[in-house]
Design an enzyme around this catalytic site. Sequence first.
Site, PDB file in Angstrom:
ATOM      1  N   SER A 260       0.802  -1.224   0.000  1.00 40.30           N
ATOM      2  CA  SER A 260       0.000   0.000   0.000  1.00 40.30           C
ATOM      3  C   SER A 260       0.832   1.269   0.000  1.00 40.30           C
ATOM      4  O   SER A 260       0.336   2.328  -0.385  1.00 40.30           O
ATOM      5  CB  SER A 260      -0.930   0.019   1.222  1.00 40.30           C
ATOM      6  OG  SER A 260      -1.881  -1.010   1.137  1.00 40.30           O
TER       7      SER A 260
ATOM      8  N   THR B  58      -1.367   4.679   3.183  1.00 38.67           N
ATOM      9  CA  THR B  58      -2.106   5.486   2.212  1.00 38.67           C
ATOM     10  C   THR B  58      -2.159   6.956   2.588  1.00 38.67           C
ATOM     11  O   THR B  58      -1.759   7.818   1.783  1.00 38.67           O
ATOM     12  CB  THR B  58      -3.526   4.922   2.012  1.00 38.67           C
ATOM     13  OG1 THR B  58      -3.429   3.580   1.527  1.00 38.67           O
ATOM     14  CG2 THR B  58      -4.309   5.764   1.017  1.00 38.67           C
TER      15      THR B  58
ATOM     16  N   GLU C 139     -10.173   7.120   2.900  1.00 39.31           N
ATOM     17  CA  GLU C 139      -9.728   5.737   2.778  1.00 39.31           C
ATOM     18  C   GLU C 139     -10.564   4.804   3.641  1.00 39.31           C
ATOM     19  O   GLU C 139     -10.659   4.980   4.858  1.00 39.31           O
ATOM     20  CB  GLU C 139      -8.256   5.598   3.184  1.00 39.31           C
ATOM     21  CG  GLU C 139      -7.754   4.166   3.026  1.00 39.31           C
ATOM     22  CD  GLU C 139      -6.445   3.893   3.750  1.00 39.31           C
ATOM     23  OE1 GLU C 139      -5.753   2.938   3.352  1.00 39.31           O
ATOM     24  OE2 GLU C 139      -6.120   4.624   4.712  1.00 39.31           O
TER      25      GLU C 139
ATOM     26  N   ASP D 203      -8.752  -3.957   3.791  1.00 34.79           N
ATOM     27  CA  ASP D 203      -7.479  -4.654   3.645  1.00 34.79           C
ATOM     28  C   ASP D 203      -7.190  -5.549   4.841  1.00 34.79           C
ATOM     29  O   ASP D 203      -6.765  -6.706   4.687  1.00 34.79           O
ATOM     30  CB  ASP D 203      -6.379  -3.605   3.484  1.00 34.79           C
ATOM     31  CG  ASP D 203      -4.992  -4.192   3.385  1.00 34.79           C
ATOM     32  OD1 ASP D 203      -4.666  -4.774   2.339  1.00 34.79           O
ATOM     33  OD2 ASP D 203      -4.223  -4.049   4.355  1.00 34.79           O
TER      34      ASP D 203
ATOM     35  N   HIS E  80      -6.562  -9.582   4.970  1.00 35.92           N
ATOM     36  CA  HIS E  80      -5.276 -10.106   5.413  1.00 35.92           C
ATOM     37  C   HIS E  80      -5.444 -11.221   6.443  1.00 35.92           C
ATOM     38  O   HIS E  80      -4.547 -12.064   6.597  1.00 35.92           O
ATOM     39  CB  HIS E  80      -4.427  -8.992   6.026  1.00 35.92           C
ATOM     40  CG  HIS E  80      -3.578  -8.255   5.035  1.00 35.92           C
ATOM     41  ND1 HIS E  80      -2.734  -8.893   4.153  1.00 35.92           N
ATOM     42  CD2 HIS E  80      -3.428  -6.918   4.800  1.00 35.92           C
ATOM     43  CE1 HIS E  80      -2.100  -7.996   3.412  1.00 35.92           C
ATOM     44  NE2 HIS E  80      -2.517  -6.792   3.772  1.00 35.92           N
TER      45      HIS E  80
ATOM     46  N   ASP F 214      -6.044   0.304  -4.085  1.00 31.18           N
ATOM     47  CA  ASP F 214      -4.599   0.346  -4.280  1.00 31.18           C
ATOM     48  C   ASP F 214      -4.050  -0.974  -4.796  1.00 31.18           C
ATOM     49  O   ASP F 214      -3.079  -1.017  -5.548  1.00 31.18           O
ATOM     50  CB  ASP F 214      -3.882   0.765  -2.997  1.00 31.18           C
ATOM     51  CG  ASP F 214      -4.382   0.029  -1.760  1.00 31.18           C
ATOM     52  OD1 ASP F 214      -5.300  -0.809  -1.878  1.00 31.18           O
ATOM     53  OD2 ASP F 214      -3.859   0.294  -0.661  1.00 31.18           O
ATOM     54  N   HIS F 215      -4.696  -2.065  -4.407  1.00 31.41           N
ATOM     55  CA  HIS F 215      -4.255  -3.401  -4.818  1.00 31.41           C
ATOM     56  C   HIS F 215      -5.378  -4.376  -4.517  1.00 31.41           C
ATOM     57  O   HIS F 215      -6.398  -4.012  -3.915  1.00 31.41           O
ATOM     58  CB  HIS F 215      -2.974  -3.809  -4.065  1.00 31.41           C
ATOM     59  CG  HIS F 215      -3.137  -3.714  -2.570  1.00 31.41           C
ATOM     60  ND1 HIS F 215      -3.874  -4.618  -1.832  1.00 31.41           N
ATOM     61  CD2 HIS F 215      -2.699  -2.787  -1.674  1.00 31.41           C
ATOM     62  CE1 HIS F 215      -3.859  -4.272  -0.563  1.00 31.41           C
ATOM     63  NE2 HIS F 215      -3.158  -3.145  -0.432  1.00 31.41           N
TER      64      HIS F 215
ATOM     65  N   HIS G 112      -1.184  -9.730  -0.642  1.00 33.40           N
ATOM     66  CA  HIS G 112      -1.913  -9.012  -1.682  1.00 33.40           C
ATOM     67  C   HIS G 112      -1.930  -9.830  -2.966  1.00 33.40           C
ATOM     68  O   HIS G 112      -1.160 -10.779  -3.130  1.00 33.40           O
ATOM     69  CB  HIS G 112      -1.260  -7.662  -1.957  1.00 33.40           C
ATOM     70  CG  HIS G 112      -1.311  -6.728  -0.793  1.00 33.40           C
ATOM     71  ND1 HIS G 112      -0.537  -5.585  -0.709  1.00 33.40           N
ATOM     72  CD2 HIS G 112      -2.041  -6.760   0.354  1.00 33.40           C
ATOM     73  CE1 HIS G 112      -0.800  -4.958   0.427  1.00 33.40           C
ATOM     74  NE2 HIS G 112      -1.694  -5.664   1.088  1.00 33.40           N
TER      75      HIS G 112
END
Length: 623
Positions: A114, A179, A335, A340, A344, A381-382, A463
């Site tokens: 990120s 971020t 954000e 995320d 994870h 972002d991913h 990711h």
Amino acid sequence: MSRWKPLSTVVWVTLSLVVTVQTQQFMFEARQHWWDLAQNELAAALNVRDNWNVAKNVILFLGDGMGVTANTAARIYKGQKMGMSGEEGHLIWERFPNVGLLKTYTVDRQVPDSAATATAFLCGVKGNFFTIGVDPAVTLGDCAASRNPIYHTSSILQWAQEAGKDTGIVTTTRVTHATPAATYAHTAHRDWECDSELRQLGIGCKDIADQLVTDNPGRNIKVILGGGRQSFGAGLGPFVNTTCGRADGRDLTQEWLHDKVRNGFSAQYVTTAGEMDSVNPEDTDFLLGLFADSHIPFELERQAGFTGSPSLRDMTLTALRFLKKSSNGYFLLVEGGRIDHGLHDNRPYLALEESVAMDSAVAAALEEVDLEDTLVVVTADHSHVMTINGYPRRGSDILGMTGDLSLIDGLPYTTLMFTNGPGYNYSTDGIRVLRHDPSAMNTRDIAYRSLAAVPTPPILETHGGEDVAIWAAGPMAHLFHRTHEQHYVAHAMAYSACVGPSAGRCERPTHATFTRGPVPHSAPPLPPPPPPSPPDAAAAPLPPSGSALGLESNDAPVAPLAQETLPLAQPKFPTLSPVLQQLLDDNQQKIVTALGTKTVKSFSATSDVRQLLGRSVLMPHSQ
């Protein structure tokens, strides 16, 4: 198998919004439904026009880790929360008129983190893995190189400040996390959020929290809302070992307040939702809100109320109330950072709730802005390594089973699974690999982890490297139109607002049409701008909004402008035909409200639908 008879365009579209295929009924839409739906979508597409206006404001919503798979799952989950099948629904940004794809690789990795991705889409330059706000000359951990201002990359937030605009950041993570940090910090390691994490490798470098409070452009951000008190030396609870604390004894929140007062501004620091709500934007110049020692709790765990943490929606609305005071406009980064974190840990329930919370924040923001002069961008972002697998029947619980059994071990499996992560659960009988039966577990338990193929420790699922989507509405949104490099995003936003590399260089072509504001002179394309000069690390704080470039409050930071303005000619957001727009805005909620989310399963009864919608409808395109 029973089939619905064609009713009308409105009825058929409504059915598409609320139908759920139930295991025992097997009811599907007839061919007329799909024909009419496609014709309405075609009509909507033909009504879309490009908006060439200069963006007074830019809002970037970033769903951290919200790859295409996570986005699809969130769409289905949102619909199912509303009592619908889910597949036929949409997230609010999926109705935006422009969409593209972004390539997320970094200079040195196929699969990014990120920090490097944020540097790309906020600063317009790709960097190396785990580095923030620096170009590829700085590698991970190279403190000496990161201190050289030649290698620093300025962000769209800094460009906005230099154009006299107000700026803000909102996040559900720590405000020093990867971020948000890319808007203001320059560091060779994203973990250097506080001084105690610098250690031997970072001697001589300034930590991220310190940069936010004492350096430009961080010290000039008007509104900062998120988590991370501990990194500021202002933790209110026991030490959280997932973040870092200050070893220098400083309380950066108090330093932030003193800096604002010393420069003649009014400022407030708040730590709860109630305190945030009590702040009056009209008599407050700067607002810092830190609502947790580390990250703000997941939406499913967040304590609401006066003493709790605010939602992403509420923080977004608070930031907009502050930033809308600026006559020169603003840039705002929002954000949804904990999408995320849920992924994870192989816990999609957490991640999907975070995605729906961001959907609510975007919807609320759209009620506050005018898309004629505000560019709204939504992206990720991913991605992650979650997949939607099996062949579940339509309407199946996205957090549940596929309905299929493995032909090898005879056990069921969940629709959402991961290729790696802490959710692995295997054993062996000496001959075969054995796994647990997920149907014997509550897959909607907040602690449930979906099965993963390759084992990792907790919170260390990786990711994914595939492209992510980007959606846009507002001035110059049509610049997002194909597969782009991720760093293109910053340049497109800058061109939309005529800031940064496009300040004074954002001439529109002769075929451009405008609906509001001064029109930049049309001119042949100019040669590429020279590389940016190294920033002055010791620059003084920016003066109040509107005077950063010696402009009066009504001056626009663009090239010499023609005085011509054109009247509004078409709907500002013509992404839907009138029929679909009416349904999405009114009737969908009307139906759910009338019948209740627990009873809205399918609408096979013509009388129910007609009773709720009335009979004043358009004729189907096919008639």
